[in-house]
Design an enzyme around this catalytic site. Structure first.
Site, short mmCIF file in Angstrom:
data_model
loop_
_atom_site.label_atom_id
_atom_site.label_comp_id
_atom_site.label_asym_id
_atom_site.label_seq_id
_atom_site.Cartn_x
_atom_site.Cartn_y
_atom_site.Cartn_z
N ARG A 1 60.76 17.65 0.61
CA ARG A 1 59.96 18.73 1.20
C ARG A 1 60.26 20.01 0.44
O ARG A 1 61.40 20.29 0.09
CB ARG A 1 60.31 18.93 2.69
CG ARG A 1 59.70 17.91 3.64
CD ARG A 1 58.18 17.99 3.72
NE ARG A 1 57.60 17.02 4.62
CZ ARG A 1 57.16 15.81 4.25
NH1 ARG A 1 57.23 15.43 2.99
NH2 ARG A 1 56.62 14.99 5.14
N ASP B 1 57.58 17.19 -6.56
CA ASP B 1 56.37 16.62 -5.97
C ASP B 1 55.95 17.44 -4.75
O ASP B 1 54.91 17.20 -4.16
CB ASP B 1 56.60 15.16 -5.55
CG ASP B 1 55.32 14.50 -5.06
OD1 ASP B 1 54.32 14.56 -5.81
OD2 ASP B 1 55.30 13.97 -3.94
N GLU C 1 53.09 24.87 -0.63
CA GLU C 1 52.04 23.94 -1.07
C GLU C 1 50.83 23.89 -0.13
O GLU C 1 49.73 23.49 -0.55
CB GLU C 1 52.61 22.52 -1.24
CG GLU C 1 52.96 21.84 0.07
CD GLU C 1 53.48 20.43 -0.11
OE1 GLU C 1 54.42 20.24 -0.91
OE2 GLU C 1 52.97 19.50 0.55
N HIS D 1 52.29 16.45 -4.38
CA HIS D 1 52.60 15.64 -3.18
C HIS D 1 51.90 14.28 -3.26
O HIS D 1 51.18 13.90 -2.34
CB HIS D 1 52.20 16.39 -1.90
CG HIS D 1 53.07 16.01 -0.73
ND1 HIS D 1 53.61 16.92 0.14
CD2 HIS D 1 53.49 14.79 -0.30
CE1 HIS D 1 54.31 16.29 1.07
NE2 HIS D 1 54.25 14.99 0.83
P1 NAD Z 1 65.24 8.62 6.35
O1 NAD Z 1 65.29 9.23 7.70
O2 NAD Z 1 65.28 7.15 6.20
O3 NAD Z 1 66.45 9.22 5.46
C1 NAD Z 1 66.81 10.56 5.46
C2 NAD Z 1 68.32 10.63 5.23
O4 NAD Z 1 68.68 12.02 5.17
C3 NAD Z 1 69.13 9.99 6.38
O5 NAD Z 1 70.08 9.10 5.84
C4 NAD Z 1 69.79 11.17 7.05
O6 NAD Z 1 71.06 10.86 7.60
C5 NAD Z 1 69.90 12.16 5.89
N1 NAD Z 1 70.11 13.52 6.34
C6 NAD Z 1 69.67 14.13 7.47
N2 NAD Z 1 70.11 15.40 7.51
C7 NAD Z 1 70.84 15.58 6.40
C8 NAD Z 1 71.57 16.69 5.88
N3 NAD Z 1 71.64 17.85 6.55
N4 NAD Z 1 72.19 16.54 4.70
C9 NAD Z 1 72.14 15.36 4.03
N5 NAD Z 1 71.49 14.27 4.47
C10 NAD Z 1 70.84 14.40 5.64
O7 NAD Z 1 63.94 9.24 5.66
P2 NAD Z 1 63.18 8.68 4.37
O8 NAD Z 1 62.12 7.75 4.81
O9 NAD Z 1 64.17 8.26 3.36
O10 NAD Z 1 62.44 10.03 3.88
C11 NAD Z 1 63.17 11.13 3.37
C12 NAD Z 1 62.23 12.32 3.23
O11 NAD Z 1 61.27 12.03 2.19
C13 NAD Z 1 61.34 12.58 4.45
O12 NAD Z 1 62.03 13.37 5.41
C14 NAD Z 1 60.18 13.32 3.87
O13 NAD Z 1 60.44 14.71 3.92
C15 NAD Z 1 60.16 12.88 2.41
N6 NAD Z 1 58.93 12.14 2.07
C16 NAD Z 1 58.14 12.59 1.04
C17 NAD Z 1 56.99 11.91 0.69
C18 NAD Z 1 56.13 12.36 -0.46
O14 NAD Z 1 55.01 11.86 -0.60
N7 NAD Z 1 56.58 13.24 -1.32
C19 NAD Z 1 56.62 10.76 1.41
C20 NAD Z 1 57.45 10.31 2.44
C21 NAD Z 1 58.61 11.00 2.77
#
Ligand code: NAD
Length: 335
Positions: free
Chosen positions: A237, A261, A266, A298
């Site tokens: 994000r 990305d 954005e 994105h």
């Molecule tokens: P997920 O919930 O499986 O994993 C997120 C991880 O971050 C977890 O292990 C959690 O413990 C950790 N976390 C939470 N707070 C934290 C902190 N303060 N410091 C360090 N780690 C922390 O989520 P995911 O499915 O792996 O997705 C991750 C992120 O990817 C989403 O939140 C979203 O913002 C982003 N995303 C982007 C796109 C894109 O198209 N660019 C698409 C999907 C998701």
């Protein structure tokens, strides 16, 4: 059930219409191209459910208008839910569901793609060869093998990213608020503190959600602790990075490569064609001007596998709500 879709593009209709055909009975999906904002929320008047994407504004004002119009369910066709005012949703009795996992490979592989673009300067090489310029000056890269890669957030996407990167022969350093055994089982991988990760990583990739704790996680102080010439990748994000601090880091050479990305402002730019317009966001234009910055709009999620899964899970979420079943993918306000 009648569902008002916001921020829809032709590809959304394609995948949602295909998935809807398999539903008995199909839902009544009404597609609006416009973003959901307080100005457009009245379009949803009379719809029991709305479906929103990452740059829709689900703030206090929008949610109040939705509730007033009779909406009861907000179905996010995204994993992230940082753009929803969950406290207001709860107070108004609006339920929120999301798609917690839809091909985490799509995002993890895109992050790896950005790394390869940057470390071998593929974006420059592509343009150069098309221009019949076959010289190599300025394209010097480095091997990923032997590099130390820091992964911040080792959840679904971060773990797959780490697995792929391990295949290049990189050493992995992880940081996560909730460490997982799966990450440590990857071989040359261990959890460290953030200062240690910053100090040792040649490449840092962000895979944690945007929360109050992670907002501007990568600020001037963090960048100052990183190795000179570090490569920073953000597919998570935009607000995880203080863009002004990143620009200062690029100018000083502290950041050697930046692959994005997502971008903190954005909302007004991405997913639209600005090629005939003047973009007024000077910060974005400055970022674009650097030769060591690669930006995609994105698109990390944008694979047919992910879009199929997003449509299927969203329609299942809608069906659960319609049939008054427990909502498996409900987003709850954190305790
Ligand atoms: P997920 O919930 O499986 O994993 C997120 C991880 O971050 C977890 O292990 C959690 O413990 C950790 N976390 C939470 N707070 C934290 C902190 N303060 N410091 C360090 N780690 C922390 O989520 P995911 O499915 O792996 O997705 C991750 C992120 O990817 C989403 O939140 C979203 O913002 C982003 N995303 C982007 C796109 C894109 O198209 N660019 C698409 C999907 C998701």
């Amino acid at each position: 059930m009648q569902v008002a879709f916001f921020s829809t593009k032709p590809y959304d209709r394609l995948f949602f219409d295909a998935a809807n055909q398999a539903q008995t009975p199909p839902h009544d999906l009404v597609y609006f191209e416009t973003r959901l904002t307080p100005q457009t929320a009245t379009l949803a008047h009379g719809f029991p459910a709305i479906c929103a994407f990452v740059n829709d504004e689900l703030n206090h004002a929008t949610l109040q208008l939705l509730a007033k119009g009779g909406t009861k369910l907000i179905a996010l066709r995204s994993a992230g839910f940082n753009h929803v005012d969950l406290a207001t949703a709860r107070d108004l009795g609006l339920q929120v569901v999301r798609v917690p996992a839809y091909s985490p490979y799509s995002v993890a592989e895109h992050a790896v793609g950005l790394i390869l673009m940057l470390n071998r300067k593929l974006y420059r090489a592509y343009n150069r060869v098309r221009d019949d310029n076959f010289t190599l000056d300025g394209l010097l890269g480095f091997d990923l093998n032997g590099c130390t890669v820091g992964v911040i957030g080792t959840g679904k996407i971060g773990l797959i990213f780490a697995r792929i990167i391990a295949g290049f022969g990189c050493r992995l350093l992880g940081y996560d608020a909730y460490p997982s055994k799966d990450f440590e089982a990857l071989g040359d991988a261990r959890y460290v503190s953030l200062p240690e990760l910053y100090a040792q990583a040649d490449i840092i990739s962000l895979h944690c959600p945007l929360t109050p704790e992670t907002h501007y996680l990568i600020n001037a102080q963090a960048i100052a602790q990183m190795k000179a010439g570090v490569m920073l990748i953000n597919t998570s994000r935009g607000h995880l990075i203080d863009t002004e601090a990143a620009i200062a880091g690029i100018k000083s050479g502290q950041i050697g490569y930046l692959g994005l990305d997502v971008y903190e402002q954005e909302d007004e730019i991405f997913f639209e064609d600005w090629s005939q317009e003047i973009i007024l966001d000077d910060t974005f234009q400055l970022l674009q001007s650097f030769p060591n910055v690669v930006i995609t709009a994105h698109q990390a999620f944008f694979t047919r596998n992910a879009l199929t899964s997003i449509a299927e899970v969203t329609l299942a979420n809608l069906r659960e709500f319609e049939q008054n079943h427990p909502l498996q993918n409900q987003v709850q306000l954190p305790e």
